[in-house]
Design a protein around this motif. Structure first.
Motif, mmCIF file in Angstrom:
data_model
loop_
_atom_site.group_PDB
_atom_site.id
_atom_site.type_symbol
_atom_site.label_atom_id
_atom_site.label_comp_id
_atom_site.label_asym_id
_atom_site.label_seq_id
_atom_site.Cartn_x
_atom_site.Cartn_y
_atom_site.Cartn_z
ATOM 1 N N GLN A 159 -20.023 -73.587 17.129
ATOM 2 C CA GLN A 159 -18.624 -73.807 16.788
ATOM 3 C C GLN A 159 -17.917 -74.625 17.875
ATOM 4 O OE1 GLN A 159 -17.977 -73.027 13.581
ATOM 5 N NE2 GLN A 159 -20.167 -72.519 13.813
ATOM 6 N N PRO A 160 -16.748 -75.211 17.548
ATOM 7 C CA PRO A 160 -16.066 -76.130 18.472
ATOM 8 C C PRO A 160 -15.733 -75.543 19.835
ATOM 9 C CG PRO A 160 -15.148 -76.364 16.270
ATOM 10 C CD PRO A 160 -16.087 -75.192 16.220
ATOM 11 N N ASP A 161 -15.576 -74.224 19.939
ATOM 12 C CA ASP A 161 -15.267 -73.664 21.253
ATOM 13 C C ASP A 161 -16.460 -73.728 22.201
ATOM 14 O OD1 ASP A 161 -16.634 -71.805 19.702
ATOM 15 O OD2 ASP A 161 -15.714 -70.078 20.671
ATOM 16 N N THR A 162 -17.669 -73.892 21.640
ATOM 17 C CA THR A 162 -18.884 -74.038 22.458
ATOM 18 C C THR A 162 -19.364 -75.483 22.471
ATOM 19 O OG1 THR A 162 -19.551 -71.775 21.913
ATOM 20 C CG2 THR A 162 -21.257 -73.250 22.761
ATOM 21 N N ILE A 163 -19.372 -76.111 21.316
ATOM 22 C CA ILE A 163 -19.806 -77.505 21.194
ATOM 23 C C ILE A 163 -18.557 -78.369 21.342
ATOM 24 C CG2 ILE A 163 -21.007 -79.194 19.760
ATOM 25 C CD1 ILE A 163 -22.771 -76.883 20.649
ATOM 26 N N THR A 164 -18.208 -78.680 22.579
ATOM 27 C CA THR A 164 -16.894 -79.266 22.863
ATOM 28 C C THR A 164 -16.862 -80.787 22.811
ATOM 29 O OG1 THR A 164 -17.408 -79.152 25.229
ATOM 30 C CG2 THR A 164 -16.203 -77.299 24.275
ATOM 31 N N ASN A 165 -18.006 -81.443 22.741
ATOM 32 C CA ASN A 165 -18.009 -82.900 22.621
ATOM 33 C C ASN A 165 -19.291 -83.361 21.937
ATOM 34 O OD1 ASN A 165 -20.123 -83.494 24.663
ATOM 35 N ND2 ASN A 165 -18.615 -82.687 26.114
ATOM 36 N N SER A 166 -19.343 -84.630 21.599
ATOM 37 C CA SER A 166 -20.469 -85.163 20.832
ATOM 38 C C SER A 166 -21.769 -85.170 21.631
ATOM 39 C CB SER A 166 -20.141 -86.576 20.347
ATOM 40 O OG SER A 166 -19.079 -86.553 19.415
ATOM 41 N N GLY A 167 -21.666 -85.324 22.955
ATOM 42 C CA GLY A 167 -22.874 -85.308 23.777
ATOM 43 C C GLY A 167 -23.571 -83.961 23.731
ATOM 44 N N ILE A 168 -22.794 -82.884 23.834
ATOM 45 C CA ILE A 168 -23.372 -81.547 23.745
ATOM 46 C C ILE A 168 -23.938 -81.308 22.344
ATOM 47 C CG2 ILE A 168 -22.856 -79.076 23.806
ATOM 48 C CD1 ILE A 168 -20.775 -79.677 25.967
ATOM 49 N N ALA A 169 -23.193 -81.718 21.320
ATOM 50 C CA ALA A 169 -23.668 -81.552 19.947
ATOM 51 C C ALA A 169 -25.011 -82.242 19.757
ATOM 52 C CB ALA A 169 -22.637 -82.108 18.965
ATOM 53 N N TYR A 170 -25.131 -83.448 20.291
ATOM 54 C CA TYR A 170 -26.362 -84.225 20.133
ATOM 55 C C TYR A 170 -27.534 -83.538 20.831
ATOM 56 C CZ TYR A 170 -29.363 -88.391 20.061
ATOM 57 O OH TYR A 170 -30.388 -89.269 19.854
ATOM 58 N N ALA A 171 -27.315 -83.084 22.060
ATOM 59 C CA ALA A 171 -28.390 -82.443 22.818
ATOM 60 C C ALA A 171 -28.856 -81.158 22.141
ATOM 61 C CB ALA A 171 -27.936 -82.170 24.245
ATOM 62 N N VAL A 172 -27.911 -80.347 21.674
ATOM 63 C CA VAL A 172 -28.281 -79.103 21.002
ATOM 64 C C VAL A 172 -28.990 -79.402 19.683
ATOM 65 C CG1 VAL A 172 -27.379 -77.016 19.899
ATOM 66 C CG2 VAL A 172 -26.485 -77.748 22.115
ATOM 67 N N ALA A 173 -28.507 -80.398 18.947
ATOM 68 C CA ALA A 173 -29.159 -80.772 17.691
ATOM 69 C C ALA A 173 -30.600 -81.204 17.927
ATOM 70 C CB ALA A 173 -28.377 -81.885 16.999
ATOM 71 N N LYS A 174 -30.824 -81.959 18.981
ATOM 72 C CA LYS A 174 -32.181 -82.438 19.258
ATOM 73 C C LYS A 174 -33.074 -81.320 19.778
ATOM 74 C CE LYS A 174 -31.325 -86.466 17.715
ATOM 75 N NZ LYS A 174 -31.921 -86.876 16.419
ATOM 76 N N ARG A 175 -32.510 -80.378 20.537
ATOM 77 C CA ARG A 175 -33.290 -79.198 20.892
ATOM 78 C C ARG A 175 -33.677 -78.436 19.621
ATOM 79 N NH1 ARG A 175 -33.280 -75.804 25.334
ATOM 80 N NH2 ARG A 175 -33.268 -77.763 26.533
ATOM 81 N N ALA A 176 -32.725 -78.327 18.705
ATOM 82 C CA ALA A 176 -32.999 -77.643 17.445
ATOM 83 C C ALA A 176 -34.083 -78.350 16.642
ATOM 84 C CB ALA A 176 -31.717 -77.545 16.616
ATOM 85 N N ASN A 177 -34.104 -79.673 16.689
ATOM 86 C CA ASN A 177 -35.133 -80.417 15.950
ATOM 87 C C ASN A 177 -36.533 -79.983 16.355
ATOM 88 O OD1 ASN A 177 -33.455 -83.704 15.829
ATOM 89 N ND2 ASN A 177 -33.090 -81.822 14.680
#
Length: 278
Positions: A159-177
């Protein structure tokens, strides 16, 4: 004689480079959210002697991915699936990156698990960014790996309170991949097929150019200089490695992630370069 099919999701330069390596003698189905991109890729490959077909797909939609999988199966035996579709931090909001890079990849792994042929293989293009963030708690790893795709975006730690910017979103998404691909290797294996992920570093593609020309571009240049190779990679280098993982020589490899970053993560581990994701 049954037609063999290679599906390339995301018809950019990296997907085309992989298709050139693995799609000889097969029908290459090129799918993209922008069908004009798919048609342009098809024109290039057809001119080089490949058989092609095109489709539109929005990987953030399970229905759209299911339709693509069914279309592919209707063309013949689905032997190869290449998932390259994604958004970069310079291109999109955190919410869009979670929807496309994270949830979209989960849809692809799930829907093509239904139709992949025995002896088939898949590759998910992840990123070195997934290796840059600290280890996640075990419960978060488990959630990213096994939560039903339609429920992923609602996970509390996305959620936005943890995923605060696009860089973090991208890194977490790629870890998830990488976690999702490892989990999917079991269900793909039930059909006699394999699936792995690749985590490229900075590969010279239009997406990479967007990043290099973004406000973070100077940081990327420093990253390149600090890496062991001292240069960017090329789509053809990704194509070569993907062909190995998807071909006969890689037949004992499944559920794995291969970092192909020219030594960027090694330079970070050695303390020669520091990156802040927040």
């Amino acid at each position: 004689m049954t037609t063999e099919v290679t599906v390339v999701i995301g018809a950019g330069s990296m997907g085309q480079a992989i298709a050139r390596r693995i799609g000889v003698g097969q029908m290459i189905l090129l799918a993209d959210i922008n069908e004009d991109n798919a048609k342009a890729a098809a024109t290039a490959l057809t001119g080089a002697g490949y058989r092609t077909s095109t489709a539109r797909v929005d990987v953030s939609s399970q229905d759209s991915v299911r339709e693509l999988a069914d279309t592919a199966a209707g063309l013949g035996a689905v032997m190869h699936v290449v998932q390259t579709a994604g958004l970069s931090p310079a291109q999109a909001s955190p919410e869009a990156i979670i929807a496309v890079d994270l949830v979209g990849t989960a849809h692809v792994l799930d829907e093509f698990a239904r139709v992949i042929a025995p002896g088939g293989s898949g590759i998910v293009i992840s990123s070195q960014a997934g290796h840059m963030i600290p280890a996640l708690p075990a419960d978060q790893n488990e959630a990213l790996a096994r939560t039903p795709a339609g429920e992923l975006a609602a996970l509390p730690f996305l959620q936005p309170d943890t995923i605060t910017n696009s860089g973090i979103a991208y890194a977490v998404a790629k870890r998830a991949n990488t976690l999702r691909t490892q989990a999917a290797a079991v269900t793909w294996g039930d059909r006699g097929a394999r699936v792995n992920s690749l985590s490229p570093g900075i590969i010279m593609t239009p997406l990479a150019l967007d990043e290099l020309n973004s406000p973070a571009g100077a940081l990327y240049q420093e990253m390149i200089k600090a890496s062991a190779s001292g240069r960017v990679g090329t789509p053809d280098e990704i194509g070569t490695v993907a062909a190995f993982l998807m071909g006969r020589d890689g037949s004992f490899i499944t559920g794995s992630d291969l970092l192909i970053d020219g030594g960027v993560i090694a330079s970070i581990a050695a303390g020669r370069f520091q990156v802040q994701m927040g």
